[in-house]
Design an enzyme around this catalytic site. Structure first.
Site, PDB file in Angstrom:
ATOM      1  CG  ASP A 235     -25.907  55.687  79.865  1.00 35.92           C
ATOM      2  OD1 ASP A 235     -24.767  56.175  79.863  1.00 35.92           O
ATOM      3  OD2 ASP A 235     -26.465  55.264  80.890  1.00 35.92           O
TER       4      ASP A 235
ATOM      5  CG  HIS B 129     -17.860  60.928  74.623  1.00 38.29           C
ATOM      6  ND1 HIS B 129     -19.031  60.433  75.166  1.00 38.29           N
ATOM      7  CD2 HIS B 129     -17.108  61.333  75.686  1.00 38.29           C
ATOM      8  CE1 HIS B 129     -18.982  60.524  76.493  1.00 38.29           C
ATOM      9  NE2 HIS B 129     -17.825  61.058  76.828  1.00 38.29           N
TER      10      HIS B 129
ATOM     11  CG  ASN C 181     -23.862  65.184  81.075  1.00 37.46           C
ATOM     12  OD1 ASN C 181     -24.527  65.056  80.055  1.00 37.46           O
ATOM     13  ND2 ASN C 181     -23.719  64.176  81.937  1.00 37.46           N
TER      14      ASN C 181
ATOM     15  NE  ARG D 182     -15.722  59.245  80.397  1.00 40.74           N
ATOM     16  CZ  ARG D 182     -16.805  58.513  80.673  1.00 40.74           C
ATOM     17  NH1 ARG D 182     -16.665  57.272  81.113  1.00 40.74           N
ATOM     18  NH2 ARG D 182     -18.002  59.015  80.542  1.00 40.74           N
TER      19      ARG D 182
ATOM     20  CG  LEU E 180     -37.342  58.249  83.465  1.00 40.94           C
ATOM     21  CD1 LEU E 180     -38.691  58.873  83.779  1.00 40.94           C
ATOM     22  CD2 LEU E 180     -37.340  57.731  82.029  1.00 40.94           C
ATOM     23  CB  SER E 181     -30.730  60.457  83.798  1.00 39.42           C
ATOM     24  OG  SER E 181     -30.240  59.222  84.237  1.00 39.42           O
TER      25      SER E 181
ATOM     26  CG  ASN F   4     -21.132  57.552  74.220  1.00 39.68           C
ATOM     27  OD1 ASN F   4     -21.863  56.725  73.702  1.00 39.68           O
ATOM     28  ND2 ASN F   4     -21.269  58.860  74.022  1.00 39.68           N
TER      29      ASN F   4
HETATM   30  C1  FPP Z   1     -23.370  58.903  77.718  1.00 42.52           C
HETATM   31  O1  FPP Z   1     -22.253  58.046  77.790  1.00 42.52           O
HETATM   32  C2  FPP Z   1     -23.246  59.866  76.665  1.00 42.52           C
HETATM   33  C3  FPP Z   1     -23.105  61.234  76.848  1.00 42.52           C
HETATM   34  C4  FPP Z   1     -22.997  61.867  78.156  1.00 42.52           C
HETATM   35  C5  FPP Z   1     -23.033  62.169  75.756  1.00 42.52           C
HETATM   36  C6  FPP Z   1     -23.698  61.829  74.461  1.00 42.52           C
HETATM   37  C7  FPP Z   1     -22.827  62.355  73.395  1.00 42.52           C
HETATM   38  C8  FPP Z   1     -22.641  61.800  72.176  1.00 42.52           C
HETATM   39  C9  FPP Z   1     -23.386  60.641  71.699  1.00 42.52           C
HETATM   40  C10 FPP Z   1     -21.618  62.357  71.242  1.00 42.52           C
HETATM   41  C11 FPP Z   1     -21.915  63.591  70.497  1.00 42.52           C
HETATM   42  C12 FPP Z   1     -23.328  64.060  70.408  1.00 42.52           C
HETATM   43  C13 FPP Z   1     -23.884  64.642  69.317  1.00 42.52           C
HETATM   44  C14 FPP Z   1     -25.299  65.132  69.352  1.00 42.52           C
HETATM   45  C15 FPP Z   1     -23.141  64.777  68.059  1.00 42.52           C
HETATM   46  P1  FPP Z   1     -21.420  58.015  79.140  1.00 42.52           P
HETATM   47  O2  FPP Z   1     -20.193  58.818  78.918  1.00 42.52           O
HETATM   48  O3  FPP Z   1     -22.245  58.433  80.294  1.00 42.52           O
HETATM   49  O4  FPP Z   1     -21.105  56.485  79.194  1.00 42.52           O
HETATM   50  P2  FPP Z   1     -20.807  55.603  80.488  1.00 42.52           P
HETATM   51  O5  FPP Z   1     -22.051  55.649  81.348  1.00 42.52           O
HETATM   52  O6  FPP Z   1     -20.570  54.246  79.900  1.00 42.52           O
HETATM   53  O7  FPP Z   1     -19.597  56.191  81.150  1.00 42.52           O
END
Ligand code: FPP
Length: 254
Positions: free
Chosen positions: A34, A51, A82, A47, A209-210, A36
């Site tokens: 979490d 990622h 998502n 964003r 835990l979402s 990104n």
């Molecule tokens: C949460 O950050 C992250 C995700 C929803 C996706 C996870 C994806 C990756 C790490 C990239 C690619 C994955 C692989 C397996 C190669 P968020 O966007 O919810 O962050 P925020 O809460 O700060 O907005």
């Protein structure tokens, strides 16, 4: 914040023995990756940049997990919730998954790692779903560690699917209601045959835990860190594992 007792020791889990304590590495570590978006926002970047940096953190973390002797890593890459995100972000995440497979699959295979998916990746666009299927098939016979990627995964949905299967068996007369045991339910989950979950890590300071591995988390140790996922690295994983090593796991006993 770390939720645990502080002395290290190991006791067998009630139904399946997990690992931990006394410095033993966890056998199975799951990660809610979490932060990104916040990482990107802090840098005034889109964003997608967050990622992308998150995908780099995945690469680093898998290498670090191998060094630490972790047998199974489960990553929450895309939840069944998502799909509520904007179409462009879903397309970006799907693109990153494809890119990850293109760039990492050979290394994963050469390292004797088996790729397993939990959830239903067939909801993704056909090319992505096909690439995932091919990667799973290519690595199916590998006998080293296991990389589990949760794609379009939700724990409540996983449990509902398992209950439906057991319900069908009861209706067919091959199972008695009294025969429904925790072990039987566990065997119907997407995680059947994986080592018991020892450690669940969530980055970015959130402590929930979402809808991730709700059944499997029963006796797992929880580790929350303020580190945003794109900043997660070998040292951060080692710190989580060291914290796990100090936990006393009692499984309800004394
Ligand atoms: C949460 O950050 C992250 C995700 C929803 C996706 C996870 C994806 C990756 C790490 C990239 C690619 C994955 C692989 C397996 C190669 P968020 O966007 O919810 O962050 P925020 O809460 O700060 O907005």
């Amino acid at each position: 914040m770390i939720l645990s007792r502080s002395r290290a020791s190991r006791k067998p889990a009630p139904d399946a023995a997990g690992e931990g304590g006394q410095g033993a590495p966890p056998r199975h570590v799951a990660i809610i990756m979490d932060g990104n978006g916040r990482w990107a926002k802090a840098r005034r970047l889109p964003r997608l940049a967050g990622h992308r940096a998150g995908a780099e953190a995945v690469r680093r973390t898998l290498r670090a997990a191998a060094k630490l002797g972790i047998e199974c890593v489960t990553l929450y890459a895309f939840s069944s919730e998502n799909w509520k995100r904007p179409e462009q972000e879903i397309a970006d995440l799907t693109g990153l998954m494809k890119q990850f497979l293109r760039s990492e699959l050979d290394e994963i295979h050469a390292a004797n790692i088996r790729l397993k998916i939990i959830g239903d990746h067939h909801a993704f666009e056909p090319e992505a779903a096909r690439m995932v299927d091919a990667a799973v098939e290519k690595t199916a016979e590998n006998t080293g560690s296991t990389l589990v990627v949760a794609l379009n995964y939700g724990a409540q949905d996983e449990l509902a699917r398992a209950m439906r299967t057991l319900g069908e068996r009861i209706r067919a007369g091959t199972l008695e209601p009294a025969g429904v045991t925790p072990a039987l339910i566990a065997a119907e989950l997407d995680t059947a045959n994986l080592p018991p979950l020892d450690l669940l890590i969530r980055t970015s300071g959130e402590q929930r835990l979402s809808n991730f591995l709700l059944w499997q988390v029963a006796y797992a140790e929880l580790y929350f860190t303020e580190t945003l996922w794109p900043d997660f690295d070998e040292a951060a994983l080692a710190q989580a594992v060291a914290s796990f090593g100090k936990r006393e796991r009692r499984y309800g006993g004394l």
